[in-house]
Design a protein around this motif. Structure first.
Motif, short mmCIF file in Angstrom:
data_model
loop_
_atom_site.label_atom_id
_atom_site.label_comp_id
_atom_site.label_asym_id
_atom_site.label_seq_id
_atom_site.Cartn_x
_atom_site.Cartn_y
_atom_site.Cartn_z
N TYR A 185 34.37 40.46 40.72
CA TYR A 185 35.33 40.21 41.79
C TYR A 185 36.18 41.45 42.09
O TYR A 185 36.45 41.77 43.25
CB TYR A 185 36.22 39.03 41.42
CG TYR A 185 35.49 37.71 41.26
CD1 TYR A 185 34.45 37.35 42.11
CD2 TYR A 185 35.84 36.80 40.24
CE1 TYR A 185 33.79 36.13 41.97
CE2 TYR A 185 35.18 35.59 40.10
CZ TYR A 185 34.16 35.26 40.96
OH TYR A 185 33.51 34.05 40.81
N GLU A 186 36.61 42.13 41.03
CA GLU A 186 37.47 43.30 41.22
C GLU A 186 36.73 44.44 41.91
O GLU A 186 37.35 45.24 42.62
CB GLU A 186 38.02 43.78 39.89
CG GLU A 186 39.08 42.87 39.30
CD GLU A 186 39.74 43.44 38.06
OE1 GLU A 186 40.91 43.11 37.79
OE2 GLU A 186 39.07 44.24 37.36
N TYR A 189 37.29 43.24 45.60
CA TYR A 189 38.60 42.85 46.12
C TYR A 189 39.79 43.41 45.33
O TYR A 189 40.92 42.96 45.52
CB TYR A 189 38.69 41.32 46.21
CG TYR A 189 37.73 40.79 47.26
CD1 TYR A 189 37.97 41.02 48.61
CD2 TYR A 189 36.58 40.12 46.90
CE1 TYR A 189 37.09 40.58 49.58
CE2 TYR A 189 35.69 39.67 47.87
CZ TYR A 189 35.95 39.90 49.21
OH TYR A 189 35.07 39.47 50.17
N PHE A 211 43.24 37.22 44.13
CA PHE A 211 43.14 38.61 44.56
C PHE A 211 43.71 38.69 45.97
O PHE A 211 43.80 37.69 46.68
CB PHE A 211 41.68 39.08 44.57
CG PHE A 211 40.97 38.93 43.25
CD1 PHE A 211 40.73 40.04 42.45
CD2 PHE A 211 40.52 37.69 42.81
CE1 PHE A 211 40.07 39.91 41.24
CE2 PHE A 211 39.86 37.55 41.61
CZ PHE A 211 39.63 38.66 40.81
N GLU A 212 44.09 39.89 46.39
CA GLU A 212 44.55 40.08 47.77
C GLU A 212 43.98 41.38 48.32
O GLU A 212 43.89 42.39 47.62
CB GLU A 212 46.08 40.12 47.85
CG GLU A 212 46.74 38.78 47.69
CD GLU A 212 48.24 38.83 48.01
OE1 GLU A 212 48.63 39.72 48.81
OE2 GLU A 212 48.98 37.99 47.47
N LYS A 213 43.60 41.33 49.61
CA LYS A 213 43.10 42.51 50.29
C LYS A 213 43.24 42.30 51.79
O LYS A 213 42.83 41.25 52.31
CB LYS A 213 41.63 42.77 49.92
CG LYS A 213 41.08 44.07 50.47
CD LYS A 213 39.64 44.31 49.98
CE LYS A 213 39.10 45.64 50.48
NZ LYS A 213 37.72 45.89 50.00
N TYR A 218 42.32 35.96 48.20
CA TYR A 218 40.99 35.55 47.75
C TYR A 218 41.13 34.79 46.44
O TYR A 218 41.79 35.26 45.50
CB TYR A 218 40.09 36.76 47.55
CG TYR A 218 39.70 37.44 48.85
CD1 TYR A 218 38.57 37.05 49.56
CD2 TYR A 218 40.50 38.46 49.39
CE1 TYR A 218 38.24 37.66 50.76
CE2 TYR A 218 40.16 39.07 50.59
CZ TYR A 218 39.02 38.66 51.27
OH TYR A 218 38.70 39.27 52.46
N ALA A 251 38.88 32.29 50.91
CA ALA A 251 39.62 33.42 51.47
C ALA A 251 40.56 32.87 52.53
O ALA A 251 40.12 32.25 53.50
CB ALA A 251 38.66 34.43 52.09
#
Length: 371
Positions: A185-186, A189, A211-213, A218, A251
């Motif tokens: 995942y990293e 994202y 996560f954020e992007k 996410y 998302a």
């Protein structure tokens, strides 16, 4: 005639099915029973294990008329004169990884197997017994046979190895797999921002990563793929390794939804993470699931890998199987009804969503048009 004696009674990991071995002075049997909540959906499954008295020459109709477990005919068992009674201290149960089938072992050797796929079709309910040498007039009880001649031996061996790994206190199975998920995942994202345990203290370990992007939150599950899902082996047969393991993703646009709304969606994901095993079902492309806390006008989600149009996420294989990543997309009541108007209409809904340029990112939108 005395009542049968229960030698072992063991539930699966979620208490949805119970494995029971019983014997009276004539015969020993292995059963799988559904829990009370599932009795309207599934029926008990029997597996003859051995006769304790000389076998009848013909089908034991008299016992069945009396509501008793029938002995197996002499021509179909390898001990026509009967065997000694089973000793409960020597019996153990091994559940298949899906939790829908099980085997009974005696001193570590297989006595009988009720495969998970047998649970789902009353007309083709099959069990395998080591002491059965011929199926005779029925295909309900089959010979287990020798290693190399019946895949049930391999399936039980796999289940034994699986449970040994996950009950070994020194095992690093979860920490290794957990790292692989996070790295996958990293890589797409960025660094994980928050990690939430969602297993409720029960095995298997499961978590939700945030996560954020680009102003999008996410959410990804970790650990669902440890267990293969029920039903899939029956539905996909030899292709089941490509469909039986999954993780969930979502998302959500931060500019469209509040933090509270996003966390409500995360709660929905958490609740879905155990659904296949708690309800003895499966999830896949085009399936819909209702969600009470979704922001209006949404009231359900549809699962899809096809909606995703972002960078490739290379999830680790689990026990040699592909792990599918299904994205949750909120839908309205009318959209859900469209997905249910005929078999597999969930695919039609996804095609319609893609036609209207919807993808894996959840944003506020109007309902799809329907003619």
């Amino acid at each position: 005639m005395s009542e049968p004696v229960m030698l072992i009674d063991q539930p699966n990991n979620r208490g949805t099915l119970y494995a029971v071995v019983e014997q009276d002075e004539r015969v020993a049997y292995f059963y799988l029973y559904p829990s009370e909540l599932l009795t309207s959906k599934y029926s008990p499954r029997p597996c003859w294990l051995r006769n304790l008295q000389p076998a009848p020459e013909k089908k034991d109709v008299a016992a069945m008329k009396e509501g008793m477990a029938p002995m197996l005919q002499a021509a179909f068992c390898n001990h026509p004169q009967g065997k000694e009674p089973l000793e409960k201290e020597r019996i153990s149960i091994i559940w298949m990884e899906e939790g829908d089938g099980a085997a009974v072992l005696y001193d570590g050797e297989i006595l009988g197997v009720i495969p998970g796929w047998s649970l789902y079709n009353d007309e083709h309910a099959v069990a395998y017994a080591a002491d059965c040498i011929d199926a005779g007039e029925t295909d309900r009880l089959m010979p287990l046979g020798k290693r190399g001649g019946n895949v049930m031996h391999e399936r039980v061996d796999q289940a034994v190895a699986f449970w040994n790994e996950w009950t070994d206190e020194t095992s690093q199975a979860w920490s290794v797999l957990q790292d692989k998920y996070i790295q996958s995942y990293e890589a797409v994202y960025g660094p994980i921002l928050q990690y939430y345990a969602i297993d409720g203290g029960q095995w298997p370990p499961m978590a939700l990563g945030k996560f954020e992007k680009d102003d999008i939150v996410y959410l990804f599950t970790l650990g669902m793929g440890i267990r293969p899902m029920p039903w899939v082996e029956l539905l996909y047969s030899d292709r089941s390794p490509g469909f039986r393991r999954m993780e969930l993703a979502m998302a959500v646009s931060k500019s469209d939804f509040t933090d509270k709304e996003i966390m409500a969606m995360a709660g929905l994901m958490s609740g879905l993470s155990d659904r296949p095993w708690k309800q003895v079902t499966w999830l896949g492309e085009g399936h819909t699931v209702s969600g009470e806390d979704l922001p209006a006008p949404f009231e359900s989600v549809v699962l899809s890998a096809a909606l995703y149009n972002g960078p490739v996420i290379n999830l680790p294989e689990v026990y040699g199987d592909k792990v599918n990543l299904y994205w949750l997309s909120p839908i309205t009541k009318l959209e859900r009804e469209f997905a249910h108007f005929r078999p597999n209409a969930g695919y039609d809904l996804l095609e319609k969503m893609i036609h209207y340029n919807l993808n894996h990112v959840v944003r506020k939108r109007t309902e799809l048009p329907f003619e």
